[in-house]
Write an enzyme that holds these catalytic residues in place. Structure first.
Site, mmCIF file in Angstrom:
data_model
loop_
_atom_site.group_PDB
_atom_site.id
_atom_site.type_symbol
_atom_site.label_atom_id
_atom_site.label_comp_id
_atom_site.label_asym_id
_atom_site.label_seq_id
_atom_site.Cartn_x
_atom_site.Cartn_y
_atom_site.Cartn_z
ATOM 1 N N HIS A 308 0.859 -1.181 0.000
ATOM 2 C CA HIS A 308 0.000 0.000 0.000
ATOM 3 C C HIS A 308 0.887 1.220 0.000
ATOM 4 C CE1 HIS A 308 -3.158 2.824 1.113
ATOM 5 N NE2 HIS A 308 -3.985 1.892 0.724
ATOM 6 N N ASP A 365 -8.007 -5.301 0.050
ATOM 7 C CA ASP A 365 -8.491 -6.094 -1.081
ATOM 8 C C ASP A 365 -8.121 -7.561 -0.991
ATOM 9 O OD1 ASP A 365 -9.748 -4.044 -2.522
ATOM 10 O OD2 ASP A 365 -7.785 -3.247 -3.022
HETATM 11 N N1 CMC Z 1 4.065 -7.503 -4.985
HETATM 12 C C1 CMC Z 1 5.411 -7.526 -5.163
HETATM 13 N N2 CMC Z 1 6.197 -6.453 -4.979
HETATM 14 C C2 CMC Z 1 5.627 -5.327 -4.601
HETATM 15 C C3 CMC Z 1 4.229 -5.207 -4.402
HETATM 16 C C4 CMC Z 1 3.460 -6.365 -4.595
HETATM 17 N N3 CMC Z 1 2.132 -6.308 -4.418
HETATM 18 N N4 CMC Z 1 3.920 -3.940 -4.028
HETATM 19 C C5 CMC Z 1 5.083 -3.270 -4.007
HETATM 20 N N5 CMC Z 1 6.122 -4.094 -4.347
HETATM 21 C C6 CMC Z 1 7.545 -3.759 -4.368
HETATM 22 C C7 CMC Z 1 7.902 -2.917 -5.583
HETATM 23 O O1 CMC Z 1 8.288 -3.742 -6.680
HETATM 24 C C8 CMC Z 1 9.029 -2.091 -5.047
HETATM 25 O O2 CMC Z 1 10.197 -2.917 -5.002
HETATM 26 P P1 CMC Z 1 11.662 -2.237 -5.240
HETATM 27 O O3 CMC Z 1 11.850 -1.309 -4.085
HETATM 28 O O4 CMC Z 1 12.593 -3.404 -5.221
HETATM 29 O O5 CMC Z 1 11.612 -1.557 -6.559
HETATM 30 C C9 CMC Z 1 8.628 -1.814 -3.609
HETATM 31 O O6 CMC Z 1 7.791 -2.925 -3.242
HETATM 32 C C10 CMC Z 1 7.860 -0.525 -3.410
HETATM 33 O O7 CMC Z 1 6.769 -0.529 -4.324
HETATM 34 P P2 CMC Z 1 6.107 0.758 -4.935
HETATM 35 O O8 CMC Z 1 5.532 0.433 -6.288
HETATM 36 O O9 CMC Z 1 7.029 1.924 -4.855
HETATM 37 O O10 CMC Z 1 4.935 0.997 -3.935
HETATM 38 P P3 CMC Z 1 3.790 2.002 -4.189
HETATM 39 O O11 CMC Z 1 3.558 2.676 -2.901
HETATM 40 O O12 CMC Z 1 4.030 2.872 -5.353
HETATM 41 O O13 CMC Z 1 2.577 1.061 -4.616
HETATM 42 C C11 CMC Z 1 0.705 -0.299 -4.569
HETATM 43 C C12 CMC Z 1 1.533 0.722 -3.795
HETATM 44 C C13 CMC Z 1 -0.572 -0.568 -3.768
HETATM 45 C C14 CMC Z 1 0.278 0.289 -5.933
HETATM 46 C C15 CMC Z 1 1.540 -1.593 -4.761
HETATM 47 O O14 CMC Z 1 1.907 -2.112 -3.500
HETATM 48 C C16 CMC Z 1 0.777 -2.634 -5.576
HETATM 49 O O15 CMC Z 1 0.825 -2.587 -6.803
HETATM 50 N N6 CMC Z 1 0.082 -3.585 -4.893
HETATM 51 C C17 CMC Z 1 -0.748 -4.545 -5.575
HETATM 52 C C18 CMC Z 1 -2.054 -3.902 -5.992
HETATM 53 C C19 CMC Z 1 -2.986 -3.687 -4.812
HETATM 54 O O16 CMC Z 1 -3.173 -4.561 -3.989
HETATM 55 N N7 CMC Z 1 -3.615 -2.486 -4.787
HETATM 56 C C20 CMC Z 1 -4.639 -2.176 -3.765
HETATM 57 C C21 CMC Z 1 -4.230 -1.060 -2.870
HETATM 58 S S1 CMC Z 1 -5.291 -0.982 -1.434
HETATM 59 C C22 CMC Z 1 -6.827 -0.526 -2.015
HETATM 60 C C23 CMC Z 1 -6.931 0.909 -2.350
HETATM 61 O O17 CMC Z 1 -6.757 1.720 -1.435
HETATM 62 O O18 CMC Z 1 -7.222 1.194 -3.508
#
Ligand code: CMC
Length: 434
Positions: A308, A365
């Site tokens: 998240h 989710d």
């Molecule tokens: N699976 C594997 N790796 C992950 C995931 C995941 N679900 N989420 C983040 N990472 C890794 C990412 O690859 C990165 O690694 P590195 O530092 O080596 O490059 C690190 O963790 C940080 O990720 P980020 O993309 O900078 O994190 P973010 O804050 O931009 O993204 C997120 C948050 C929710 C978009 C992401 O965690 C994600 O895509 N999760 C899966 C989709 C999901 O469940 N979304 C629902 C969010 S909750 C409901 C809502 O409020 O809408």
């Protein structure tokens, strides 16, 4: 308390400068960067708004490190246990819990406005019947602005509350009809005797020819789902609503913009994506492969329902929803093999260094899809249910913005394109690339 400042040096000639630091009631303080451009011609650069407070707000507070979510000061766990969705909607909109008379009046207004104009129902026929419910909802909610534009004065606080109530009231029938249209079943109407959540369930699952009894355990579970999704401060869809609203746009059009933003798999669409992922994994033996793929930098695969932008700890909503999923499965006496996959996947991921180091925990989710599936929802309705709950938050932010508008939102950019060049007077000739 004395005003605090962030001191910094832009250049030797300008010497030390300072920016005011603004304190909220909870959470990190914010540096007021407005003088940076006015005085020094500098923008701040924060793609994705990771370190930017885009507005002041008094509605919802999240402490992502501690896994805390408060609505108007009340913890989400307490609301999920003791309150119900329409009360939470009132709290979000007006700032205080209603007394019995205020709640009765609010619920009566919701009942008064819960029908759709029959012309709106006829819009559905214009959609392909296999259209995604979120596509239909974006269209239909946007189209409501054609019905309630001239009748509302956005400057009038009473008209604004009226529009917000209309939106919350009509959303159940809009969402239910996006499903019943796809299966060709005539749409039922809301019933005055039922509460908000039960009404949605009877419109979603009932046949117009028969009585439909809402199972009280499922009715309560659904109400909890709506409460858990009701608001989440300045997330992508809420920020979209606020930005659309900052131009003075029609509220129905603003909420349609929020629905569009919610649809994406990184936001509300994740609940649908989680179920797809669990189905693909299929059984516990396949979990290590899924984990390995999620960790592989050359593979775009992510564990959906994990991670998240704000929580670096358990999403407090995920625990409540996991408990509801188990309760509903036990109540209906159904084993869902995907629940076992989900529980094991969570256990394995929470012990894996990759997820531990990055503080990736299950979000709301992760279990909501299992719960919704147990209740009989088709996968493509999951995000529509999220939108139904989130409408309470969207309209509350819309109302807040109207009261404290700081004018139109207009972010700037760090330009990285071509510098000035002149239109050629001779024809342009490109040499063909080999
Ligand atoms: N699976 C594997 N790796 C992950 C995931 C995941 N679900 N989420 C983040 N990472 C890794 C990412 O690859 C990165 O690694 P590195 O530092 O080596 O490059 C690190 O963790 C940080 O990720 P980020 O993309 O900078 O994190 P973010 O804050 O931009 O993204 C997120 C948050 C929710 C978009 C992401 O965690 C994600 O895509 N999760 C899966 C989709 C999901 O469940 N979304 C629902 C969010 S909750 C409901 C809502 O409020 O809408």
């Amino acid at each position: 308390m004395a005003q605090k400042y962030l001191n910094f040096t832009v250049s030797e000639s300008e010497g030390e400068q300072s920016l005011p630091i603004l304190d909220g009631t909870l959470g990190p303080s914010a540096v007021d960067v407005q003088p940076l451009y006015n005085k020094h011609g500098l923008f701040t650069f924060d793609p994705g708004f990771r370190a930017t407070a885009s507005t002041k707000s008094a509605i919802t507070f999240i402490d992502g490190d501690a896994g805390i979510l408060l609505h108007r000061g009340y913890p989400i766990e307490e609301l999920a246990e003791h309150s119900h969705f329409t009360e939470v909607a009132y709290l979000l909109m007006f700032g205080e819990l209603p007394d019995a008379a205020e709640l009765a009046k609010f619920e009566a207004s919701l009942n008064m406005h819960n029908l759709l104009h029959e012309q709106v129902l006829s819009f559905y026929r214009g959609f392909r019947r296999d259209a995604h419910p979120m596509a239909v909802m974006v269209g239909v909610v946007g189209a409501l602005s054609a019905f309630y534009h001239d009748v509302m004065d956005i400057q009038n606080p009473a008209d604004r509350v009226h529009a917000a109530i209309r939106l919350i009231a009509k959303m159940p029938m809009i969402a239910a009809a996006s499903y019943t249209y796809s299966i060709g079943r005539p749409q039922r109407y809301p019933l005055g005797k039922l509460d908000y959540s039960s009404n949605f369930l009877q419109m979603m699952f009932g046949r117009p020819t028969d009585e439909y009894q809402v199972d009280p355990v499922l009715g309560r579970a659904f109400d909890v789902i709506l409460m858990l999704h009701a608001d989440h401060e300045q997330n992508a869809s809420t920020s979209t609503v606020r930005m659309a609203a900052s131009s003075g746009a029609n509220p129905f059009a603003c909420i349609a913009a929020g629905i569009a933003s919610l649809w994406g798999p990184a936001h509300g669409g994740a609940n649908e994506a989680v179920l797809k992922m669990l189905t693909e994994i299929g059984s516990v033996e396949n979990i290590p492969r899924a984990i390995a793929r999620a960790k592989d930098k050359n593979d775009s695969y992510r564990l959906m329902g994990f991670g998240h932008r704000v929580y670096r700890n358990f999403d407090p909503r995920s625990r409540v929803i996991q408990a509801q999923a188990k309760k509903v499965l036990a109540h209906i006496g159904k084993d869902d093999p995907l629940l076992e996959v989900a529980v094991r996947l969570e256990e394995i991921a929470l012990k894996d260094d990759y997820f531990v180091e990055r503080k990736l925990y299950p979000n709301v989710d992760f279990y909501s899809g299992i719960l919704l599936r147990a209740m009989g929802f088709p996968t493509n309705m999951f995000t529509a249910v999220f939108a139904l709950g989130r409408t309470a938050g969207w309209v509350s932010h819309w109302l807040e913005l109207q009261q404290e508008s700081h004018g139109i939102d207009r972010p700037r950019q760090l330009y990285v394109g071509k510098t000035l060049r002149h239109y050629p007077t001779a024809p342009v000739r490109r040499t063909a690339s080999k």
